[in-house]
Design a protein around this motif. Structure first.
Motif, PDB file in Angstrom:
ATOM      1  N   UNK A   7      38.038  39.908  -7.869  1.00 54.73           N
ATOM      2  CA  UNK A   7      37.249  39.483  -9.027  1.00 54.73           C
ATOM      3  C   UNK A   7      37.723  38.135  -9.565  1.00 54.73           C
ATOM      4  N   UNK A   8      39.009  38.061  -9.909  1.00 51.03           N
ATOM      5  CA  UNK A   8      39.528  36.864 -10.579  1.00 51.03           C
ATOM      6  C   UNK A   8      39.518  35.652  -9.666  1.00 51.03           C
ATOM      7  N   UNK A   9      38.776  34.639 -10.082  1.00 51.17           N
ATOM      8  CA  UNK A   9      38.658  33.359  -9.375  1.00 51.17           C
ATOM      9  C   UNK A   9      37.903  33.463  -8.059  1.00 51.17           C
ATOM     10  N   UNK A  13      34.898  33.284 -13.044  1.00 51.64           N
ATOM     11  CA  UNK A  13      35.575  32.004 -13.251  1.00 51.64           C
ATOM     12  C   UNK A  13      36.678  32.191 -14.294  1.00 51.64           C
ATOM     13  N   UNK A  14      37.716  32.896 -13.877  1.00 54.70           N
ATOM     14  CA  UNK A  14      38.840  33.166 -14.761  1.00 54.70           C
ATOM     15  C   UNK A  14      39.559  31.892 -15.201  1.00 54.70           C
ATOM     16  N   UNK A  38      47.103  26.282  -8.873  1.00 55.90           N
ATOM     17  CA  UNK A  38      47.707  27.437  -8.206  1.00 55.90           C
ATOM     18  C   UNK A  38      47.842  28.529  -9.263  1.00 55.90           C
ATOM     19  N   UNK A  39      48.227  29.715  -8.841  1.00 56.79           N
ATOM     20  CA  UNK A  39      48.400  30.811  -9.804  1.00 56.79           C
ATOM     21  C   UNK A  39      49.643  30.622 -10.666  1.00 56.79           C
ATOM     22  N   UNK A  40      50.432  29.609 -10.395  1.00 58.67           N
ATOM     23  CA  UNK A  40      51.624  29.370 -11.208  1.00 58.67           C
ATOM     24  C   UNK A  40      51.550  28.052 -11.974  1.00 58.67           C
ATOM     25  N   UNK A  41      50.353  27.521 -12.189  1.00 58.20           N
ATOM     26  CA  UNK A  41      50.164  26.252 -12.893  1.00 58.20           C
ATOM     27  C   UNK A  41      50.758  26.284 -14.297  1.00 58.20           C
ATOM     28  N   UNK A  42      50.710  27.432 -14.935  1.00 63.38           N
ATOM     29  CA  UNK A  42      51.148  27.564 -16.329  1.00 63.38           C
ATOM     30  C   UNK A  42      52.634  27.262 -16.495  1.00 63.38           C
ATOM     31  N   UNK A  43      53.415  27.460 -15.453  1.00 66.55           N
ATOM     32  CA  UNK A  43      54.852  27.188 -15.544  1.00 66.55           C
ATOM     33  C   UNK A  43      55.123  25.698 -15.710  1.00 66.55           C
ATOM     34  N   UNK A  64      31.916  38.579 -22.224  1.00 62.54           N
ATOM     35  CA  UNK A  64      30.552  38.018 -22.213  1.00 62.54           C
ATOM     36  C   UNK A  64      30.516  36.508 -21.983  1.00 62.54           C
ATOM     37  N   UNK A  65      31.630  35.839 -22.274  1.00 62.40           N
ATOM     38  CA  UNK A  65      31.707  34.391 -22.085  1.00 62.40           C
ATOM     39  C   UNK A  65      32.203  33.995 -20.695  1.00 62.40           C
ATOM     40  N   UNK A  66      32.647  34.969 -19.910  1.00 64.72           N
ATOM     41  CA  UNK A  66      33.175  34.700 -18.564  1.00 64.72           C
ATOM     42  C   UNK A  66      32.015  34.336 -17.633  1.00 64.72           C
ATOM     43  N   UNK A  67      32.112  33.183 -17.014  1.00 68.24           N
ATOM     44  CA  UNK A  67      31.061  32.727 -16.099  1.00 68.24           C
ATOM     45  C   UNK A  67      31.327  33.217 -14.684  1.00 68.24           C
ATOM     46  N   UNK A  68      30.282  33.197 -13.893  1.00 64.51           N
ATOM     47  CA  UNK A  68      30.427  33.454 -12.467  1.00 64.51           C
ATOM     48  C   UNK A  68      31.172  32.294 -11.827  1.00 64.51           C
ATOM     49  N   UNK A  69      31.971  32.582 -10.829  1.00 65.29           N
ATOM     50  CA  UNK A  69      32.676  31.521 -10.105  1.00 65.29           C
ATOM     51  C   UNK A  69      31.682  30.635  -9.355  1.00 65.29           C
TER      52      UNK A  69
END
Length: 120
Positions: A7-9, A13-14, A38-43, A64-69
């Motif tokens: 689902x995610x990404x 469009x997580x 990447x999945x670690x961008x936040x670091x 409800x605000x989550x868009x389709x990828x």
């Protein structure tokens, strides 16, 4: 034949939703989801693992605000099903977000044959 889709990404469009959650509460605005390389961008900007996972959960609370990828994802899944693929939607997340995911899938008319919701 079976096919598993995350689902995610992949469907959702997580990145865009998570960046929106960040921008709602922080003075350092992130311009767009391109920072999500990447999945670690936040670091790279000093966000802890716990803060990041809370942001993901918050993004799903606002489903409800989550868009389709991708715009055509529903049509593409239906094409797979017409070719006799069984579509398994698979995700791993905290249990408190399971209902949001189900609502998001239904709200976007995403077809699937089975939904696998793992909890971490």
């Amino acid at each position: 034949m079976n096919i598993g889709i995350d689902i995610d990404s992949v469907l959702a469009n997580l990145p865009k939703s998570t960046i929106r959650v960040w921008n709602e509460t922080h003075p350092l605005l992130l311009i767009d989801d391109k920072v999500w390389s990447s999945w670690e961008w936040y670091k790279d900007i000093g966000i802890s693992d716990n803060q990041f996972y809370r942001m993901l959960d918050k993004a799903w609370e606002q489903w409800p605000e989550m868009e389709l990828q991708e715009e055509d994802i529903t049509k593409n899944i239906r094409r797979l099903q017409k070719k006799d693929y069984l579509v398994f939607i698979i995700t791993n997340r905290v249990k408190s977000t399971h209902s949001y995911v189900v609502q998001w899938l239904e709200g976007n008319s995403i077809p699937y044959d089975s939904l696998i919701l793992n909890s971490n």
